[in-house]
Enzyme design. Structure first.
Site, short mmCIF file in Angstrom:
data_model
loop_
_atom_site.label_atom_id
_atom_site.label_comp_id
_atom_site.label_asym_id
_atom_site.label_seq_id
_atom_site.Cartn_x
_atom_site.Cartn_y
_atom_site.Cartn_z
N ALA A 159 1.02 -1.05 -0.26
CA ALA A 159 0.43 0.19 0.09
C ALA A 159 1.49 1.48 -0.47
CB ALA A 159 -0.67 0.14 1.14
N LYS A 160 0.31 2.80 -0.18
CA LYS A 160 1.25 3.62 0.10
C LYS A 160 0.05 4.42 -0.10
CE LYS A 160 5.16 4.86 -0.15
NZ LYS A 160 6.52 4.17 0.56
#
Ligand code: NAD
Length: 423
Positions: free
Chosen positions: A110-111
């Site tokens: 994720a980011k």
């Protein structure tokens, strides 16, 4: 499958996509799996209203992208920067999936990010941005679903605010919702040094693999922040000769080697420009220092430092990538041709996310490890992962970089097939 060549050499996202394409082709990845892994699971944009100290109401744009939760909860940093775009966050989320898979920790990728300039905001304003961003994403975040960490422009304090805001919504303290927290509130010992230590562990392995001796091995480290300064200090202490250093203000080269604790004192404690260090050395630009005589070069600052235009000047035998994306996809071929032993970013700098995983484990156990235990486990993970990538590269006759991607994609695709597609 699309034939993907980056149009813009300096676009790190196109560079990452290009490597994904090559690796999936080499793997013979099924078309459906390729499509599944090419795109993120989901992405969200939030508009964050924040009252500035001046009394003006401002709205900041924030994003969070889940690339994959096939192998476990999504894991990835939150960055605060004026340069944040959804495209960037999307690409970095995918890189997190591959990084976690290379070191075989049970996370997806994720980011997140907020378009803002932390240098122009007060602590109180940053706190309000962080809390509202977290509140908007409270259904996404969670120890079993999405575990953020610090990144560009965020730090331990930011993570403390994320943890507190999430916990207030849950009506209980949930330390394991973020990593990179202060040790006093559920952070892990050894997390701060983890990325630099991972670089050292990879270099040790590379030297052994190439039959080279560590003593007096000449090393150049570009970037003297969390990653670069720790890598330089640990390598110096281990007997390497640090002959080049650089920060944003410029570089210094000294073939006799630097007294790294003194450089550390100058640049980190006194916060003075590295290039003004009085302990000797030739001044040059921060980029030029990478191309001076040495055995190992460690770019640990920013992306796009080694490109098609300058790769022929590289003199190092080993390139160990501390930064994310310091080498463009266009430079890869020339590195192979020159026989440079590349330790790619998704392996080399994975020590950070590995100790983040340890932090998550410790928080969930409520039992905290001694620093020596953290270091021992990190060593185990990094050495094992390094060996796997190198073996894979040899078996498939590809570069270490493509091997790392292939290994990662293969691991995610394997679990995806086992799980099947729901509904
Ligand atoms: P940092 O902000 O602590 O340090 C960055 C260093 O690079 C500073 O010394 C700065 O002066 C220098 N720098 C900035 N621009 C430069 C330029 N143009 N030329 C030369 N030097 C320049 O950042 P960090 O946490 O050390 O991260 C460095 C890199 O490592 C980034 O690419 C980051 O994404 C990556 N990374 C960090 C971690 C981590 O745990 N911190 C983990 C994985 C990857």
């Amino acid at each position: 499958m699309a034939d993907f060549t980056p149009h813009d050499e300096l676009n790190v996202y196109q560079a990452a996509a290009a490597r994904f394409e090559i690796a999936s082709k080499m793997l013979g990845l099924e078309d459906g799996l390729y499509r599944f892994l090419r795109y993120p699971d989901k992405e969200i944009t939030v508009y964050i209203p924040v009252m500035l100290d001046s009394g003006r109401l401002e709205v900041f744009i924030g994003h969070r992208v889940h690339h994959s939760r096939v192998r476990g909860p999504c894991k990835g940093g939150i960055r605060f920067s004026p340069e944040v775009t959804l495209d960037e966050i999307r690409a970095l989320a995918a890189e997190m999936t591959w990084k976690c898979a290379v070191v075989n920790i049970p996370f997806g990728g994720a980011k997140g990010g907020v378009v803002c300039d932390p240098s122009k905001l007060s602590q109180a304003e940053l706190e309000r941005i962080t809390r509202r961003y977290t509140a908007e994403l409270t259904e996404w975040f969670g120890p079993e679903s999405d575990v953020p960490a610090p990144d560009l422009g965020t730090n331990e304090q930011t993570m403390a605010w994320v943890m507190d805001t999430y916990s207030m919504h849950q009506r209980r303290t949930v330390t394991s919702v973020v990593t990179g927290k202060p040790v006093e509130m559920g952070g892990s010992r050894g997390r701060r040094e983890a990325t630099g230590r991972g670089l050292l562990l990879c270099c040790e392995r590379a030297l052994a693999h190439l039959g080279l001796s560590r003593d007096h091995t000449r090393v150049i480290v570009q970037g003297f922040g969390n990653v670069g300064s720790v890598a330089a200090s640990l390598m110096h202490a281990a007997g390497y000769r640090i002959v080049g250093v650089a920060d944003i203000h410029g570089g210094l080269y000294n073939e006799n080697g630097f007294d790294v604790p003194k450089v550390e004192e100058w640049a980190r404690q006194q916060r003075k420009p590295l290039a003004d260090f009085p302990g000797g050395g030739t001044r040059m630009s921060a980029q030029d220092v990478l191309f001076q005589p040495c055995d190992i070069v460690v770019p640990a600052a920013v992306e796009n430092q080694i490109t098609r235009a300058n790769v022929s000047r590289l003199q190092a035998r080993i390139l160990c990538e501390g930064a994310n994306g310091p080498t463009t996809a266009y430079a890869d071929e020339e590195l192979d041709r020159k026989g440079v032993f590349v330790i790619p970013d998704i392996l080399a700098n994975a020590g950070g996310v590995t100790v983040s995983y340890f932090e998550w484990v410790q928080d969930r156990q409520g039992l905290f490890w001694r620093e020596s235990e953290v270091i021992e486990r990190l060593k185990d993970v990094m050495e094992h992962s390094f060996d796997e990538v190198v073996r894979y590269a040899e078996a498939h006759r590809v570069s270490n970089r493509i091997a790392a991607y292939m290994l990662a994609i293969d691991r995610v695709a394997f679990v995806l097939k086992l799980r099947g597609i729901y509904a």
